[in-house]
Design an enzyme around this catalytic site. Structure first.
Site, PDB file in Angstrom:
ATOM      1  N   SER A  85      33.784  37.872  46.596  1.00  0.00           N
ATOM      2  CA  SER A  85      33.767  37.999  48.052  1.00  0.00           C
ATOM      3  C   SER A  85      32.731  39.038  48.429  1.00  0.00           C
ATOM      4  O   SER A  85      32.491  40.000  47.687  1.00  0.00           O
ATOM      5  CB  SER A  85      35.145  38.434  48.557  1.00  0.00           C
ATOM      6  OG  SER A  85      35.077  38.827  49.916  1.00  0.00           O
ATOM      7  N   TYR A 144      42.262  44.342  47.497  1.00  0.00           N
ATOM      8  CA  TYR A 144      41.429  43.142  47.403  1.00  0.00           C
ATOM      9  C   TYR A 144      39.955  43.481  47.204  1.00  0.00           C
ATOM     10  O   TYR A 144      39.293  42.956  46.306  1.00  0.00           O
ATOM     11  CB  TYR A 144      41.611  42.287  48.655  1.00  0.00           C
ATOM     12  CG  TYR A 144      40.830  40.991  48.609  1.00  0.00           C
ATOM     13  CD1 TYR A 144      41.255  39.940  47.797  1.00  0.00           C
ATOM     14  CD2 TYR A 144      39.688  40.814  49.373  1.00  0.00           C
ATOM     15  CE1 TYR A 144      40.552  38.746  47.748  1.00  0.00           C
ATOM     16  CE2 TYR A 144      38.979  39.620  49.330  1.00  0.00           C
ATOM     17  CZ  TYR A 144      39.411  38.592  48.518  1.00  0.00           C
ATOM     18  OH  TYR A 144      38.703  37.423  48.461  1.00  0.00           O
TER      19      TYR A 144
END
Length: 254
Positions: free
Chosen positions: A143, A172
């Site tokens: 990401s 995350y």
């Protein structure tokens, strides 16, 4: 094409979302795709849906956080096809969206168990099969929020978040930064072997991980992972490529 001659792919976490669409698009390109999922019911339902489209897709029971599950999956692949051309490490979880000082070490540990340690476990288990292919591709689904350069500049290179508002998600974001480092480590380790290792940022895709608030479809999100999974022998290794709406994608900073 028979299973003895087809190129073979494994996609982890492929019973839904981006993983399901990656499996679909690889299947449409003629690959024999093993659809990895930890839940058998959901995995077989996904298999049936793709096989109904005429694709050669097989459910593979695979929990990336369980060593025994990974070992058994690798054994099955070895017994059935004996080699692997594509590994897409897609399985991932989001973790809590909380301020850093309200995110516990256990929260971080749980996210790392899937997003980082699971990738290492699966990759190491399947590397012997990847080495048996004439050339192979490993794609790790990362990401843009894992970019340390972007975090240091407090600037989202994809433009999803306004300048000065780089997302702060301790579990995350740092798991994806760690995954990027893992990607580079394997890319360097495997240079000269014909195995290309890259990281893909699918973009802000509407999936369960973000409560379906993303801006892109799963079809759009699968574009960069599939592109990297099907690179020719002169393709790059050790790059971080993101979805930006163009055919070639956007090179992202590590």
């Amino acid at each position: 094409m028979s299973s003895a001659t087809a190129h073979v792919a494994v996609v982890t976490g492929a019973n839904k979302g981006i993983g399901f669409e990656i499996a679909r698009q690889l299947g449409r390109r003629g690959l024999l795709v093993y659809l990895g999922a930890r839940n058998e019911g959901r995995g077989r339902a996904a298999e049936q849906a793709l096989r109904a489209d005429g694709l050669d897709v097989r459910f593979l029971h695979l929990d990336v956080t369980d060593d025994t599950s990974v070992t058994l999956a690798a054994k099955r692949l070895g017994d059935e096809v004996g080699r692997l051309h594509v590994l897409v490490n897609n399985a991932g979880i989001g973790g809590p969206v909380l301020p850093a000082d309200q995110t516990s070490a256990e929260d971080v540990r749980q996210v790392y168990d899937t997003n980082v340690f699971g990738v290492v476990t699966v990759t190491n288990a399947l590397l012997p099969l990847l080495r048996r292919a004439e050339s192979a591709r490993i794609v790790n689904i990362s990401s843009a929020v894992g970019s340390l350069s972007a975090a240091a500049a407090n600037l989202d290179p994809t433009g999803v978040h306004p300048p000065g508002e780089f997302p702060v998600m301790l579990a995350y974001s740092t798991s994806k930064a760690a995954l990027n480092a893992v990607t580079l480590t394997y890319a360097n380790h495997l240079r000269g072997t014909g195995i290309l290792v890259n990281a893909a940022s699918p973009g802000f895709v509407a999936t369960d991980i973000n409560g379906h608030h993303g801006l892109l479809t799963t079809e759009q999100g699968a574009h960069i992972p599939v592109l990297l999974a099907t690179l020719d022998e002169n393709g790059p290794t050790g790059i971080f490529l993101g979805e930006d709406g163009t055919p070639a994608g956007q090179l992202l900073p590590w």
